[in-house]
Design an enzyme around this catalytic site. Structure first.
Site, PDB file in Angstrom:
ATOM      1  N   ASP A 137      -6.321  -3.683  38.817  1.00 27.57           N
ATOM      2  CA  ASP A 137      -4.941  -3.355  38.465  1.00 27.57           C
ATOM      3  C   ASP A 137      -4.667  -1.901  38.856  1.00 27.57           C
ATOM      4  O   ASP A 137      -5.381  -0.997  38.424  1.00 27.57           O
ATOM      5  CB  ASP A 137      -4.734  -3.560  36.958  1.00 27.57           C
ATOM      6  CG  ASP A 137      -3.259  -3.568  36.590  1.00 27.57           C
ATOM      7  OD1 ASP A 137      -2.412  -3.737  37.494  1.00 27.57           O
ATOM      8  OD2 ASP A 137      -2.951  -3.418  35.394  1.00 27.57           O
ATOM      9  N   HIS A 144       6.944   4.582  36.533  1.00 28.40           N
ATOM     10  CA  HIS A 144       6.182   4.129  35.367  1.00 28.40           C
ATOM     11  C   HIS A 144       5.188   5.204  34.934  1.00 28.40           C
ATOM     12  O   HIS A 144       5.106   5.547  33.749  1.00 28.40           O
ATOM     13  CB  HIS A 144       5.451   2.825  35.698  1.00 28.40           C
ATOM     14  CG  HIS A 144       4.534   2.347  34.616  1.00 28.40           C
ATOM     15  ND1 HIS A 144       4.988   1.892  33.387  1.00 28.40           N
ATOM     16  CD2 HIS A 144       3.173   2.263  34.559  1.00 28.40           C
ATOM     17  CE1 HIS A 144       3.947   1.541  32.641  1.00 28.40           C
ATOM     18  NE2 HIS A 144       2.839   1.760  33.314  1.00 28.40           N
ATOM     19  N   ARG A 153       2.198  13.062  27.193  1.00 25.50           N
ATOM     20  CA  ARG A 153       1.920  14.461  27.579  1.00 25.50           C
ATOM     21  C   ARG A 153       3.218  15.075  28.074  1.00 25.50           C
ATOM     22  O   ARG A 153       3.392  15.297  29.277  1.00 25.50           O
ATOM     23  CB  ARG A 153       0.886  14.515  28.722  1.00 25.50           C
ATOM     24  CG  ARG A 153      -0.477  13.951  28.422  1.00 25.50           C
ATOM     25  CD  ARG A 153      -1.356  14.016  29.665  1.00 25.50           C
ATOM     26  NE  ARG A 153      -0.744  13.326  30.798  1.00 25.50           N
ATOM     27  CZ  ARG A 153      -0.892  12.037  31.054  1.00 25.50           C
ATOM     28  NH1 ARG A 153      -1.653  11.287  30.291  1.00 25.50           N
ATOM     29  NH2 ARG A 153      -0.281  11.495  32.082  1.00 25.50           N
ATOM     30  N   GLU A 209       3.732  -6.266  30.925  1.00 23.47           N
ATOM     31  CA  GLU A 209       3.953  -5.381  32.075  1.00 23.47           C
ATOM     32  C   GLU A 209       4.324  -6.235  33.271  1.00 23.47           C
ATOM     33  O   GLU A 209       3.570  -7.129  33.672  1.00 23.47           O
ATOM     34  CB  GLU A 209       2.699  -4.540  32.388  1.00 23.47           C
ATOM     35  CG  GLU A 209       2.448  -3.456  31.359  1.00 23.47           C
ATOM     36  CD  GLU A 209       1.334  -2.485  31.747  1.00 23.47           C
ATOM     37  OE1 GLU A 209       0.491  -2.841  32.598  1.00 23.47           O
ATOM     38  OE2 GLU A 209       1.308  -1.367  31.191  1.00 23.47           O
ATOM     39  N   ASP A 243       0.868  -8.348  32.987  1.00 21.15           N
ATOM     40  CA  ASP A 243      -0.347  -7.719  32.450  1.00 21.15           C
ATOM     41  C   ASP A 243      -0.099  -7.387  30.975  1.00 21.15           C
ATOM     42  O   ASP A 243       0.291  -6.277  30.626  1.00 21.15           O
ATOM     43  CB  ASP A 243      -0.655  -6.453  33.262  1.00 21.15           C
ATOM     44  CG  ASP A 243      -1.835  -5.684  32.704  1.00 21.15           C
ATOM     45  OD1 ASP A 243      -2.696  -6.301  32.055  1.00 21.15           O
ATOM     46  OD2 ASP A 243      -1.897  -4.454  32.921  1.00 21.15           O
ATOM     47  N   GLN A 250      -4.657   0.384  23.185  1.00 20.59           N
ATOM     48  CA  GLN A 250      -4.771   1.199  24.404  1.00 20.59           C
ATOM     49  C   GLN A 250      -4.782   2.693  24.072  1.00 20.59           C
ATOM     50  O   GLN A 250      -5.602   3.457  24.601  1.00 20.59           O
ATOM     51  CB  GLN A 250      -3.590   0.865  25.328  1.00 20.59           C
ATOM     52  CG  GLN A 250      -3.649   1.509  26.704  1.00 20.59           C
ATOM     53  CD  GLN A 250      -2.448   1.105  27.572  1.00 20.59           C
ATOM     54  OE1 GLN A 250      -1.635   0.273  27.178  1.00 20.59           O
ATOM     55  NE2 GLN A 250      -2.356   1.679  28.751  1.00 20.59           N
ATOM     56  N   TYR A 254      -8.321   4.452  25.338  1.00 19.38           N
ATOM     57  CA  TYR A 254      -8.253   4.627  26.799  1.00 19.38           C
ATOM     58  C   TYR A 254      -8.950   5.873  27.326  1.00 19.38           C
ATOM     59  O   TYR A 254      -9.255   5.957  28.521  1.00 19.38           O
ATOM     60  CB  TYR A 254      -6.809   4.566  27.297  1.00 19.38           C
ATOM     61  CG  TYR A 254      -6.040   5.863  27.293  1.00 19.38           C
ATOM     62  CD1 TYR A 254      -5.513   6.366  26.119  1.00 19.38           C
ATOM     63  CD2 TYR A 254      -5.832   6.575  28.474  1.00 19.38           C
ATOM     64  CE1 TYR A 254      -4.788   7.544  26.111  1.00 19.38           C
ATOM     65  CE2 TYR A 254      -5.113   7.762  28.480  1.00 19.38           C
ATOM     66  CZ  TYR A 254      -4.593   8.241  27.294  1.00 19.38           C
ATOM     67  OH  TYR A 254      -3.884   9.416  27.290  1.00 19.38           O
ATOM     68  N   LYS A 263      -6.221  -4.674  27.446  1.00 22.47           N
ATOM     69  CA  LYS A 263      -5.662  -5.352  28.612  1.00 22.47           C
ATOM     70  C   LYS A 263      -6.362  -6.662  28.956  1.00 22.47           C
ATOM     71  O   LYS A 263      -5.774  -7.517  29.607  1.00 22.47           O
ATOM     72  CB  LYS A 263      -5.795  -4.436  29.844  1.00 22.47           C
ATOM     73  CG  LYS A 263      -5.092  -3.102  29.720  1.00 22.47           C
ATOM     74  CD  LYS A 263      -3.639  -3.245  30.062  1.00 22.47           C
ATOM     75  CE  LYS A 263      -2.981  -1.892  30.226  1.00 22.47           C
ATOM     76  NZ  LYS A 263      -1.601  -2.035  30.678  1.00 22.47           N
ATOM     77  N   THR A 267      -4.074 -12.137  31.188  1.00 18.62           N
ATOM     78  CA  THR A 267      -3.152 -11.718  32.243  1.00 18.62           C
ATOM     79  C   THR A 267      -2.569 -12.994  32.827  1.00 18.62           C
ATOM     80  O   THR A 267      -3.315 -13.912  33.164  1.00 18.62           O
ATOM     81  CB  THR A 267      -3.900 -10.945  33.354  1.00 18.62           C
ATOM     82  OG1 THR A 267      -4.615  -9.853  32.760  1.00 18.62           O
ATOM     83  CG2 THR A 267      -2.943 -10.403  34.401  1.00 18.62           C
ATOM     84  N   THR A 370       2.638  -1.667  36.671  1.00 22.78           N
ATOM     85  CA  THR A 370       3.998  -1.926  36.192  1.00 22.78           C
ATOM     86  C   THR A 370       5.026  -1.432  37.206  1.00 22.78           C
ATOM     87  O   THR A 370       4.978  -0.281  37.641  1.00 22.78           O
ATOM     88  CB  THR A 370       4.225  -1.210  34.856  1.00 22.78           C
ATOM     89  OG1 THR A 370       3.189  -1.599  33.974  1.00 22.78           O
ATOM     90  CG2 THR A 370       5.569  -1.560  34.259  1.00 22.78           C
TER      91      THR A 370
HETATM   92 CA    CA Z   1      -0.934  -2.885  34.290  1.00 24.56          CA
END
Ligand code: CA
Length: 435
Positions: A137, A144, A153, A209, A243, A250, A254, A263, A267, A370
């Site tokens: 992916d 995005h 951030r 997504e 997705d 997440q 992550y 994830k 899918t 995405t």
């Molecule tokens: Ca994705």
């Protein structure tokens, strides 16, 4: 561009399958996407979508109806998935497309012999069309990446590598499911706001997504690379991908290695694979990078990629809730965007993936990431649309959504249209959330 516009793209061509000629059909004779369906003999067969019908390609091959294709292609057409065909290479894919086009064209003299190999699409079970060995992916939409970055951030939304390297991660192939398969709300570890310790339980931020998938056709040997000029020869065709993502899982898991259990629980892929040749009329220049952006490194750059690297696919997402269905309300459109807005092209994703000698194989799925555009209505997931849940959407039933609730059904659609070419579509990629 490998494929030139030829008779199979002729906008006035018609099929003897009447439903294929209806305006607005996703599957006119100019499309001819491949899929795999359960054909009732306790096995799967390769099919081609035409109007509201599926042409049983296996039966056509057995009946010697496919002219102008070689033995290897005939054998691949009788397999239970598309992998063998995907591995045969673009000249054979092109010959097969031409052969099927002639079978279905209105003047074909043996239409009656072919007609017995049609089944109504509404009556068949469509499956994941390939044995997907590996699934990657990417994160190819700068809109995005910038939106998501701004939420987490605000001072530094886009990481410094973004404009240089196509970002991706290895996903999980075993949990890729066919359109229509319900998706169970996953449980996972999350860290609630204000809490010092995580908890384990069902995700409260279940999201979709909207993505486009690329099926790898011919692969490359381990240790070899794919030059940007040859990259599209390795792409068999495109599909729609959802997705599914658990945002709270997440956010906690992550760093530092990227998405994992947020994830890989499911899918969804659309059943039909639209070939690159069918998409030839819709090729456009690669995304126009602002002057201030770096030019891609030489291995990711070519004039041809600049000129034709993009594909103009309109992409939409619809939502229907249980209450909306009870009230017989139409599904609500959440977004409309275009694949033309992707920062990295299909060729760049393929070339980059193999640039370290990683071997791609027939049937591998590379998802785009995405697909979001610059405008607010072109955002490809709820995280962006509701801005992390802070701006809920209003539905025609009077309900609100920040993230997906049980019983919600998400439908992804894609199509290409322009003056002077036949409209072609991808069909639908559907999934309902179960508690
Ligand atoms: Ca994705």
């Amino acid at each position: 561009m490998i494929y030139s516009i030829n008779e199979t793209h002729e906008p006035n061509a018609r099929s003897w399958v009447e439903s294929a000629n209806a305006g607005g059909s996703d599957f006119p004779i100019q499309n001819l996407p491949y899929g795999v369906f359960h054909c009732g003999k306790d096995r799967a067969c390769i099919g081609v979508a035409i109007g509201d019908q599926v042409l049983n390609l296996c039966a056509c091959a057995e009946d010697n109806l496919l002219d102008g294709v070689d033995e290897a292609t005939l054998e691949a057409c009788q397999d239970e998935n598309l992998n063998e065909l995907m591995g045969l290479g673009w000249q054979r894919w092109s010959a097969l497309r031409r052969s099927i086009f002639h079978l279905l064209r209105d003047e074909f003299p043996r239409a009656r012999d072919v007609a017995k190999h049609l089944v109504a699409m509404s009556t068949v079970r469509l499956m994941v069309p390939a044995a997907i060995g590996d699934y990657t992916d990417f994160y190819a939409s700068i809109f995005h990446a910038t939106n998501v970055g701004s939420m987490f951030r605000p001072d530094n939304p886009l990481l410094p590598n973004y404009k240089w390297v196509p970002i991706g991660y290895h996903g999980r192939a075993s949990s890729i499911v066919a359109s229509g398969t319900p998706v169970k709300r996953p449980s996972g570890q999350t860290k609630p706001d204000g809490s010092d310790v995580p908890v384990f339980g069902p995700t409260k931020r279940f999201d979709y997504e909207l993505e486009v998938g690329v099926y790898v056709g011919t692969g490359n040997e381990l240790g070899t690379t794919i030059a940007i000029g040859n990259a599209e020869q390795h792409a068999f065709g495109l599909c729609l991908v959802n997705d599914w993502s658990a945002r709270d899982v997440q956010a906690w898991e992550y760093q530092p290695l990227g998405p994992f259990l947020a994830k890989n629980f499911s899918t969804t892929v659309s059943p039909w694979v639209v070939t690159l040749e069918a998409l030839a009329p819709y090729r456009i220049p690669a995304f126009a990078r602002p002057e201030s952006d770096p030019v891609p490194l030489p291995y990711l750059a070519s004039d041809e990629n600049e000129r034709y690297g993009g594909v103009d696919i309109t992409l939409e997402v619809y939502l229907s809730t249980r209450a909306m269905r009870d009230q017989r309300l139409a599904a609500h459109r959440l977004s409309r965007g275009s694949f033309r807005d992707m920062y990295w092209t299909i060729a760049q994703l393929i070339t980059h993936h193999a640039s370290n000698g990683c071997n791609l194989q027939p049937g591998d799925l590379l998802a785009s990431g995405t697909v979001s555009g610059n405008s607010k209505d072109a955002r490809g997931c709820l995280l962006e649309i509701t801005w992390k849940g802070s701006e809920p959407i209003q539905l025609p039933s009077g309900e609100q959504r920040r993230f997906l609730e049980d019983g919600d059904e998400v439908v992804v659609r894609g199509f290409c249209e322009k003056t002077g070419a036949a409209r072609i579509g991808f069909g639908e990629c559907i999934g309902m959330v179960l508690g």
